[in-house]
Design a protein around this motif. Structure first.
Motif, short mmCIF file in Angstrom:
data_model
loop_
_atom_site.label_atom_id
_atom_site.label_comp_id
_atom_site.label_asym_id
_atom_site.label_seq_id
_atom_site.Cartn_x
_atom_site.Cartn_y
_atom_site.Cartn_z
N GLN A 33 -6.19 48.79 19.55
CA GLN A 33 -5.30 48.91 20.72
C GLN A 33 -4.27 47.80 20.84
OE1 GLN A 33 -8.44 49.68 23.44
NE2 GLN A 33 -8.55 51.75 22.64
N VAL A 34 -3.67 47.49 19.70
CA VAL A 34 -2.52 46.58 19.69
C VAL A 34 -1.32 47.49 19.46
CG1 VAL A 34 -1.45 44.59 18.58
CG2 VAL A 34 -3.95 44.75 18.72
N LEU A 35 -0.29 47.35 20.31
CA LEU A 35 0.80 48.32 20.33
C LEU A 35 1.95 47.92 19.41
CD1 LEU A 35 1.39 50.89 22.10
CD2 LEU A 35 2.85 49.37 23.47
N GLU A 36 2.47 48.88 18.66
CA GLU A 36 3.64 48.57 17.82
C GLU A 36 4.90 48.56 18.68
OE1 GLU A 36 4.23 50.91 14.27
OE2 GLU A 36 5.92 49.64 13.66
N VAL A 37 5.70 47.50 18.54
CA VAL A 37 6.97 47.42 19.28
C VAL A 37 8.09 47.04 18.32
CG1 VAL A 37 5.90 46.76 21.48
CG2 VAL A 37 6.58 44.98 19.86
N GLU A 38 9.32 47.30 18.77
CA GLU A 38 10.49 46.90 17.99
C GLU A 38 11.26 45.83 18.76
OE1 GLU A 38 12.76 50.40 17.13
OE2 GLU A 38 11.32 51.07 15.60
N VAL A 39 11.79 44.87 18.02
CA VAL A 39 12.66 43.84 18.61
C VAL A 39 13.90 43.75 17.72
CG1 VAL A 39 10.79 42.53 19.71
CG2 VAL A 39 11.44 42.02 17.35
N PRO A 40 14.97 43.13 18.20
CA PRO A 40 16.21 43.14 17.40
C PRO A 40 16.07 42.41 16.07
CG PRO A 40 16.63 42.38 19.65
CD PRO A 40 15.16 42.44 19.49
N VAL A 41 16.68 43.02 15.06
CA VAL A 41 16.81 42.36 13.77
C VAL A 41 18.14 41.61 13.75
CG1 VAL A 41 17.27 42.88 11.34
CG2 VAL A 41 15.30 43.89 12.46
N GLY A 73 11.71 37.67 20.19
CA GLY A 73 11.70 38.97 20.87
C GLY A 73 10.30 39.34 21.35
N LEU A 74 9.31 39.11 20.49
CA LEU A 74 7.94 39.48 20.87
C LEU A 74 7.46 38.64 22.04
CD1 LEU A 74 6.31 39.98 17.33
CD2 LEU A 74 6.83 41.75 19.03
N LYS A 75 7.79 37.34 22.04
CA LYS A 75 7.34 36.48 23.14
C LYS A 75 8.02 36.87 24.45
CE LYS A 75 5.71 32.48 20.61
NZ LYS A 75 6.02 31.13 20.11
N ARG A 76 9.27 37.31 24.37
CA ARG A 76 9.95 37.77 25.60
C ARG A 76 9.27 39.04 26.13
NH1 ARG A 76 15.99 37.84 23.57
NH2 ARG A 76 16.39 38.85 25.58
N GLY A 83 1.65 42.92 26.84
CA GLY A 83 0.26 42.91 26.35
C GLY A 83 0.21 42.81 24.83
N ASP A 84 -0.99 42.93 24.23
CA ASP A 84 -1.15 42.78 22.78
C ASP A 84 -0.18 43.70 22.03
OD1 ASP A 84 -3.22 41.07 23.33
OD2 ASP A 84 -4.81 42.53 22.91
N CYS A 85 0.58 43.12 21.11
CA CYS A 85 1.58 43.94 20.42
C CYS A 85 1.87 43.38 19.04
CB CYS A 85 2.86 44.04 21.24
SG CYS A 85 3.62 42.47 21.63
N TYR A 86 2.48 44.24 18.21
CA TYR A 86 2.87 43.78 16.87
C TYR A 86 4.21 44.39 16.47
CZ TYR A 86 1.46 48.27 14.65
OH TYR A 86 1.34 49.59 14.28
N TYR A 87 4.84 43.69 15.53
CA TYR A 87 6.09 44.15 14.90
C TYR A 87 5.80 44.28 13.42
CZ TYR A 87 10.76 43.61 12.75
OH TYR A 87 11.90 43.77 11.99
N LEU A 88 6.23 45.38 12.84
CA LEU A 88 6.09 45.56 11.40
C LEU A 88 7.45 46.02 10.91
CD1 LEU A 88 4.47 45.76 8.78
CD2 LEU A 88 3.59 47.96 9.53
N GLY A 89 8.18 45.10 10.29
CA GLY A 89 9.54 45.46 9.88
C GLY A 89 10.18 44.32 9.10
N LYS A 90 11.51 44.37 9.00
CA LYS A 90 12.21 43.44 8.15
C LYS A 90 12.50 42.11 8.83
CE LYS A 90 12.50 46.03 4.50
NZ LYS A 90 13.72 46.39 3.81
N ALA A 91 12.50 41.04 8.02
CA ALA A 91 12.97 39.73 8.44
C ALA A 91 13.82 39.20 7.28
CB ALA A 91 11.79 38.81 8.73
N PHE A 92 14.66 38.22 7.58
CA PHE A 92 15.66 37.76 6.60
C PHE A 92 15.73 36.24 6.58
CE2 PHE A 92 16.75 41.88 8.21
CZ PHE A 92 17.23 42.58 7.13
N ARG A 93 15.75 35.65 5.39
CA ARG A 93 15.90 34.19 5.31
C ARG A 93 16.87 33.82 4.19
NH1 ARG A 93 9.75 32.13 6.82
NH2 ARG A 93 9.74 33.22 8.81
#
Lengths: 317, 190
Positions: A33-41, A73-76, A83-93
């Motif tokens: 029960q951890v929810l998938e969310v999207e935040v800006p890339v 984004g997740l902390k905001r 509540g409990d959440c996760y992001y699964l997606g791209k990051a760039f460095r």
């Protein structure tokens, strides 16, 4: 070779394994029960981390940055009551390319409200164990690892003892500038290659490497960062914190990062003041961790280089 | 002279390190997630042949070495120097025994070798991957023994000693891989 650069560098089998791994990760969190969310890339704010560089883009005529992680984004969202959440997606460095790095990569980051770093370490061990089929998990403090392998206390050793140890074990083209550079060198060049094939969870980092983790006294009374890293077979996979929730301290760390970047002639970008505002509004007590999916896939499939698990790495993207 | 930054380091690039010309063997980008970035580089010292590993800060640079590989014809050895000729300009170069090193035992007149020039002078010599040489000494051949796996040492016209199948005789010419010293077969040109 050059006439075949339209082709993916990863095999079709590796890409099928990728799809399977992504679906298993999503299953793992759905069950818990951890929810998938999207935040800006794409964001107007860059990272302030002294050792990570954002890639700059242009959006509606103004500078924007590709996210180096979904953390802000997740902390905001957490402060807003997600509540409990996760992001699964791209990051760039920027500038990160090699056998274990591609500037564009897939990151998993999740947060657990009311948890501390120790409890989250357990869940990281569960996820790695399930996806890799490994049951050996060793938790060891940063101090203990240095003591065991180098007979050195990383928190209390003198600057010169640290430098001598680094220079004794490694052939360097430069003189390490400070304690953290010595520690980074010893960790990446000496200690990681000596870790066993199982899961290693390393915790209680030096306070100077706290990033966005809380700094709390350990059992010896020494302030340490409640930060941890997960490795499998010496490959760094994940970095987690018992999250800093103090807005003023967060602001001080952003400012310290800016001073460091300025002093080292690195780009100084606007920091995310909305994170400070979110912390002022109230970030729930939580622990969070980011995990590199491409590397997890390398381990799951026995691949040696990251381009074997990414269809089109930057050279072909 | 140009210089190269760590992100341009790749296998085969020639750079100066500690005053010696080196060839980069391997360049590994090492970066702890929250730590500083380094490049762990394996280099071969072109003078000594020794390979070692050195760590640089990412973004450091090294001066390019004036080193180039040229295909040249091996002419002769005058007792002290080995003489090579560039096929298109006929320009000749003399290489010391030090520069030729282990390649000496594979050098046959008129074969094309790769000569590595450093500041215009031969620094190293790489023989062709495959050479065809005559057997000048070996134990008598065992007739009919063409299927068995056994082998015996044979000395070749250049002085190299390689393992060959038992049926080969003095005077026969064979093909050898110079990288491994392995016998590849009888030479077909006879």
């Amino acid at each position: 070779m050059s006439d075949n650069t339209w082709r993916p560098t990863a095999s079709i089998a590796a890409l099928q394994q990728r799809a399977d791994l992504l679906s298993r990760v999503r299953g793992f969190f759905a069950e818990r029960q951890v929810l998938e969310v999207e935040v800006p890339v794409l964001s107007r704010r860059a990272t302030s981390d002294p050792h990570i560089d954002s890639i700059t883009a242009l959006c509606n005529g103004d500078a924007a940055f590709l996210a180096t992680s979904p953390e802000f984004g997740l902390k905001r969202l957490l402060a807003a009551g997600m509540g409990d959440c996760y992001y699964l997606g791209k990051a760039f460095r920027e500038g990160e390319a090699g056998g274990r790095h591609n500037p564009e990569f897939t990151m998993l980051e999740w947060y657990r409200c009311g948890w501390d770093d120790r409890r989250l370490m357990g869940e990281v061990g569960d996820l790695l164990g399930e996806t890799l089929g490994i049951s050996t998990v060793e938790s060891v403090s940063y101090r203990e690892l240095f003591r065991r392998q180098l007979d050195l206390d990383p928190h209390t050793a003198s600057d010169s003892a640290l430098r001598n140890t680094a220079e004794r074990h490694l052939d360097l083209s430069f003189t390490p500038a400070d304690r953290d550079e010595c520690l980074d060198l010893l960790m990446s060049h000496y200690l990681e290659p000596r870790m066993g094939g199982g899961i290693t969870l390393l915790y209680n980092f030096p306070a100077s490497q706290a990033a966005l983790a809380r700094v709390v006294a350990d059992e010896t009374g020494r302030p340490v960062a409640r930060r941890f890293e997960a490795y499998v077979g010496g490959l760094e996979l994940a970095n987690g914190y018992w999250e800093l929730t103090d807005a003023e301290e967060q602001l001080r760390r952003f400012q310290a990062d800016h001073r460091y970047r300025g002093a080292h002639k690195l780009h100084v970008y606007p920091f995310e003041e909305r994170l400070v505002e979110a912390l002022q509004a109230g970030l729930p007590d939580c622990a969070g961790v980011a995990l590199g999916i491409d590397r997890l896939l390398m381990l799951a499939g026995g691949y040696r280089r990251i381009e074997e698990v990414i269809a089109f790495p930057i050279e072909r993207a | 002279m140009a210089s190269y930054s760590t992100n341009e380091f790749k296998g085969g690039l020639k750079v100066m390190l500690d005053g010696d010309p080196c060839s980069i063997v391997e360049n590994e980008f090492v970066k702890p997630g929250k730590g500083q970035a380094f490049n762990r580089v394996k280099l071969r010292n072109l003078k000594t042949g020794r390979v070692w590993e050195r760590t640089f800060r990412s973004g450091e640079s090294l001066e390019a070495a004036d080193v180039m590989d040229r295909d040249m014809e091996y002419l002769y050895n005058d007792g002290e120097f080995y003489h090579f000729m560039e096929p298109d300009t006929f320009e000749q170069h003399q290489a010391s025994a030090d520069a030729v090193g282990d390649a000496a035992k594979w050098l046959k007149e008129q074969d094309t070798c790769t000569v590595t020039l450093y500041n215009g002078a031969p620094l190293a010599v790489t023989p062709p991957n495959h050479v065809i040489l005559e057997i000048t000494d070996t134990d008598p051949g065992l007739r009919g023994d063409t299927a068995q796996g056994g082998n015996k040492p044979a000395t070749l016209s250049t002085g190299a000693v390689v393992k060959v199948p038992l049926f080969l005789e003095i005077g026969e010419t064979i093909k050898v891989d110079t990288r491994t010293g392995e016998y590849l077969g009888r030479a077909k040109e006879d």
